[in-house]
Scaffold this motif. Structure first.
Motif, PDB file in Angstrom:
ATOM      1  N   GLY A  20      31.071 -13.512  20.242  1.00  0.00           N
ATOM      2  CA  GLY A  20      30.045 -14.355  19.502  1.00  0.00           C
ATOM      3  C   GLY A  20      29.659 -15.490  20.487  1.00  0.00           C
ATOM      4  O   GLY A  20      28.846 -16.092  20.764  1.00  0.00           O
ATOM      5  N   VAL A  78      28.194 -14.695  23.921  1.00  0.00           N
ATOM      6  CA  VAL A  78      26.639 -14.529  23.994  1.00  0.00           C
ATOM      7  C   VAL A  78      25.986 -15.808  23.779  1.00  0.00           C
ATOM      8  O   VAL A  78      24.582 -15.996  23.974  1.00  0.00           O
ATOM      9  N   VAL A 103      24.514  -7.317  24.187  1.00  0.00           N
ATOM     10  CA  VAL A 103      23.965  -7.246  22.938  1.00  0.00           C
ATOM     11  C   VAL A 103      23.619  -5.767  22.544  1.00  0.00           C
ATOM     12  O   VAL A 103      24.246  -5.223  21.728  1.00  0.00           O
ATOM     13  N   GLU A 115      26.785  -3.438  22.549  1.00  0.00           N
ATOM     14  CA  GLU A 115      27.908  -3.577  21.370  1.00  0.00           C
ATOM     15  C   GLU A 115      26.968  -3.340  20.076  1.00  0.00           C
ATOM     16  O   GLU A 115      27.923  -2.679  19.118  1.00  0.00           O
ATOM     17  N   ALA A 116      25.799  -3.484  19.843  1.00  0.00           N
ATOM     18  CA  ALA A 116      25.129  -3.299  18.782  1.00  0.00           C
ATOM     19  C   ALA A 116      25.098  -1.749  18.491  1.00  0.00           C
ATOM     20  O   ALA A 116      25.178  -1.254  17.315  1.00  0.00           O
ATOM     21  N   LEU A 151      27.195 -11.090  16.423  1.00  0.00           N
ATOM     22  CA  LEU A 151      25.904 -10.847  17.380  1.00  0.00           C
ATOM     23  C   LEU A 151      24.622 -11.513  16.431  1.00  0.00           C
ATOM     24  O   LEU A 151      23.997 -12.317  17.347  1.00  0.00           O
ATOM     25  N   PHE A 171      19.477  -9.441  18.633  1.00  0.00           N
ATOM     26  CA  PHE A 171      19.821  -8.655  17.700  1.00  0.00           C
ATOM     27  C   PHE A 171      18.620  -8.216  16.770  1.00  0.00           C
ATOM     28  O   PHE A 171      18.742  -7.033  16.326  1.00  0.00           O
TER      29      PHE A 171
END
Length: 688
Positions: free
Chosen positions: A127, A130, A142, A145-146, A174, A182
């Motif tokens: 966190g 980013v 993002v 990882e998302a 995120l 996101f």
């Protein structure tokens, strides 16, 4: 120095620090090593050129890779501590360093489901990373990882529960730190979260709820049609879960409804009665977790639609909360909910004041003491104002009998505004603080001995001042309270000298620091008030002078740099009449030679300020310092020394214009050649 030799030296130092970090036995030791490592990296940043420092950071990354390759948890924790430090310290601004740290974190997150600490640290570091940059690099990170964590979040297999926990932590970070990037994944999250929100493990449900909170903050900023569609999706799934009579399903659905109540604004008004009925029907559930969740949601219901809640649900909810206070398992959450409910509804709770104060008194009794009862009383006082006054005497006695605790000062600050209670609260709190710090009740200056012999502390308070493992915490809290609470018009100078100065020599540096801050506050405001002239006459002046001499002696001789810095930073312009005297100035000139640059900096600032009050004593020594700094800046080749000398030189010039004027030409000759220094920090300090 040859670059290969420099690299050999820093590589050796890095390996030693990393070894110490991996061998550290506890969190405190690890924090100390990380602090040392941070100072070492900051020193390299000052001393090396931009190219050399980039090479140095590559070596740091190489060392991190070697630690991660080992694969042991203790090594991974060490690597994450370094990564977190690099991100916090703005050493991740370049694209190359961002990519490198992102790759490290991807590896850590992939391995994190085996350990809770690594999970939390990896997610937090991601966190932070980013949030430091924007653009393509962040979008790609993002996206990666998302997609990965959304897949983990919806895996129903019981074997992957740790993955679901890791996914919830990562998705929360995120959503909070890169909401724009996101946003395309909001719909997927709202569909995938229900597996984890109904997980058999409570901590996974709570983690997913935190992620939902962050995502709903993104939803709340979107257009009405789109966000209402998403709210409908969450509401429908939550109601379905309430129909399945299992703890996992019901708890997850209640958590989702709680987040909707907090973030959905007007949307919830259309279905408010259904939501209220759906939540309140579980108030007597056999599982205490469900009951506590329902209790904690009552203030949110009141906030969502106060008018309907007061008409239809207030009476039943007040009775429910009062009944739940009889159960030890629900007591703490019920007191907090009761106070928050009062804050939401203000005067509407006044008819129930007798009953509420009654249960608060029970919660303050020694046999059933609950610290949240103090918090509840403070919130009730804010909500109903002077209506609480007829009920205060007995709760006050019970609070003081319970001894000093973190909730007490803030509650007393609120209650002190009520007419007739200011002096009573001040006197009793001073007694309590004196008992903790001095072992005896507080006596006003000039109190006859015959009265002192009659005054005895309650036995319960005497017990609270006894020595045990929590004594340092209580002492620090007492010092903080004494320095922050409004005791005007009491004159506390005698208390400072007899009860606080001794703590300047305590074994614990935290207590010494707090004692220094409290001393300086009280001697500058001995009778309270925000703007007072520090006395320079009579007995008060003598006490202030002795206290300041003690503080100055500690400010130059204490073994802890943090303590020395605290003392000097606390001695501001309010004390200049005392600090301008010869004995005080002598101590400040000693501080000019302190090993810590920040302390030398504070000493220069203070001496420059005091030059106007005692120029005959200050200016000759300050002139020597000026010439010494000029010489250092002229002859030194060490980057750190150049930066510090230039910084101190600029402070001296700013503080003493008249003294510097005759030396203006020779002084200008020294910094000008350094304006083209390869280190930007040196250039910046010379420009000052």
């Amino acid at each position: 120095m040859d670059s290969s030799l420099e690299q050999s030296i820093w590589s050796s130092s890095l390996r030693k620090l990393l070894h110490d970090l991996q061998e550290a036995e506890n969190d405190s030791s690890r924090e100390d090593v990380v602090c040392t490592l941070g100072e070492y990296i900051a020193a390299q940043d000052r001393e090396l050129s931009a190219e050399a420092f980039a090479l140095f950071l590559r070596d740091v990354n190489t060392e991190i890779i070697q630690v991660l390759v080992k694969g042991l948890l203790v090594h991974m924790e060490a690597a994450l501590l370094i990564i977190s430090f690099l991100i916090r310290s703005d050493y991740a601004n370049s694209s190359e360093q961002f990519v490198q740290l992102a790759n490290f974190l991807k590896k850590c997150i992939a391995c994190s489901p085996t350990n809770d600490t690594i999970m939390a640290t990896s997610a937090t570091a991601l966190g932070q990373l980013v949030s430091k940059q924007s653009g393509v690099l962040v979008s790609e990170l993002v996206e990666f990882e998302a997609k990965r964590t959304l897949e983990w979040l919806s895996e129903p297999n019981a074997r992957y529960e740790q993955r679901r926990q890791a996914a919830a932590l990562v998705l929360k970070e995120l959503a909070e730190n890169a909401p724009t990037n996101f946003f395309p994944y909001v719909s997927q999250f709202l569909q995938a979260m229900w597996v984890s929100l109904r997980d058999p493990k409570q901590h996974i449900r709570l983690g997913t709820c935190s992620a939902l909170e962050a995502v709903l903050q993104i939803v709340a900023r979107r257009e009405k049609t789109l966000k209402n569609e998403w709210y409908d999706t969450v509401l429908e799934q939550a109601f379905q879960g309430l129909k399945v009579n299992t703890v996992d399903q019901v708890h997850g659905s209640l958590l989702a409804l709680g987040e909707l109540l907090k973030s959905s604004d007007k949307f919830i008004e259309g279905c408010f009665r259904d939501v209220c009925e759906g939540i309140i029907k579980f108030k007597d559930h056999r599982d205490k977790l469900i009951r506590r969740t329902v209790i904690s949601l009552i203030p949110s219901l009141a906030s969502a639609h106060p008018e309907i809640f007061v008409l239809n649900y207030l009476h039943g909810c007040i009775n429910m909360l009062i009944s739940s206070l009889k159960r030890d398992s629900d007591k703490s959450v019920s007191f907090v909910a009761l106070g928050n409910l009062a804050l939401q509804l203000r005067g509407n709770v006044q008819p129930y004041l007798d009953s509420i104060v009654g249960v608060i008194k029970i919660g303050l009794m020694k046999r059933s003491f609950c610290k949240e009862a103090i918090t509840c009383l403070s919130m009730i006082s804010q909500a109903v104002g002077s209506a609480i006054v007829p009920h205060l005497n007995e709760p006050l006695d019970l609070m003081f009998d319970a001894g000093l605790n973190p909730q007490l000062p803030s509650c007393l600050s609120e209650l002190m505004h009520h007419k007739g209670y200011r002096r009573k609260i001040q006197t009793r709190l001073l007694d309590l603080l004196s008992l903790v710090l001095c072992g005896k009740p507080y006596y006003h200056p000039g109190t006859p001995q015959s009265f002192k012999s009659k005054k005895r502390a309650p036995s319960s308070l005497a017990q609270s001042s006894g020595a045990d493992s929590s004594r340092p915490v209580v002492v620090k809290l007492a010092l903080e309270t004494l320095g922050s609470f409004d005791f005007s018009p009491h004159n506390l100078l005698q208390f400072v000298e007899q009860g606080i100065v001794k703590y300047l020599h305590d074994d614990l540096v935290e207590i010494r620091q707090q004692a220094a801050v409290t001393c300086t506050h009280l001697i500058s405001h001995p009778c309270g008030g925000a703007h007072q002239e520090v006395s320079t006459r009579g007995h008060a002046a003598a006490v202030i002078g002795r206290t300041l001499q003690t503080l100055l002696a500690i400010g130059i001789a204490d073994t802890a740099p943090a303590m020395r810095e605290t003392v000097l930073s606390s001695l501001d312009s309010r004390f200049d009449r005392y600090l301008a005297q010869a004995d005080s100035l002598k101590c400040l000139f000693y501080a000019l030679n302190d090993e810590v640059f920040r302390i030398r900096e504070l000493a220069v600032i203070m001496l420059g300020r005091l030059a106007e009050r005692n120029p005959a004593y200050v200016l000759p020594s300050l002139r020597k310092t000026l010439l010494k700094l000029r010489t250092q800046l002229q002859v030194t080749s060490d980057t750190r020394n150049k930066e510090e000398s230039a910084r101190l030189l600029s402070l001296v010039v700013r503080a003493s214009h008249n003294m510097v004027r005759p030396y203006a030409d020779p002084l200008m000759e020294v910094p000008i050649p350094h304006l083209s220094d390869e280190n930007p920090r040196v250039t910046s300090c010379c420009l000052e």
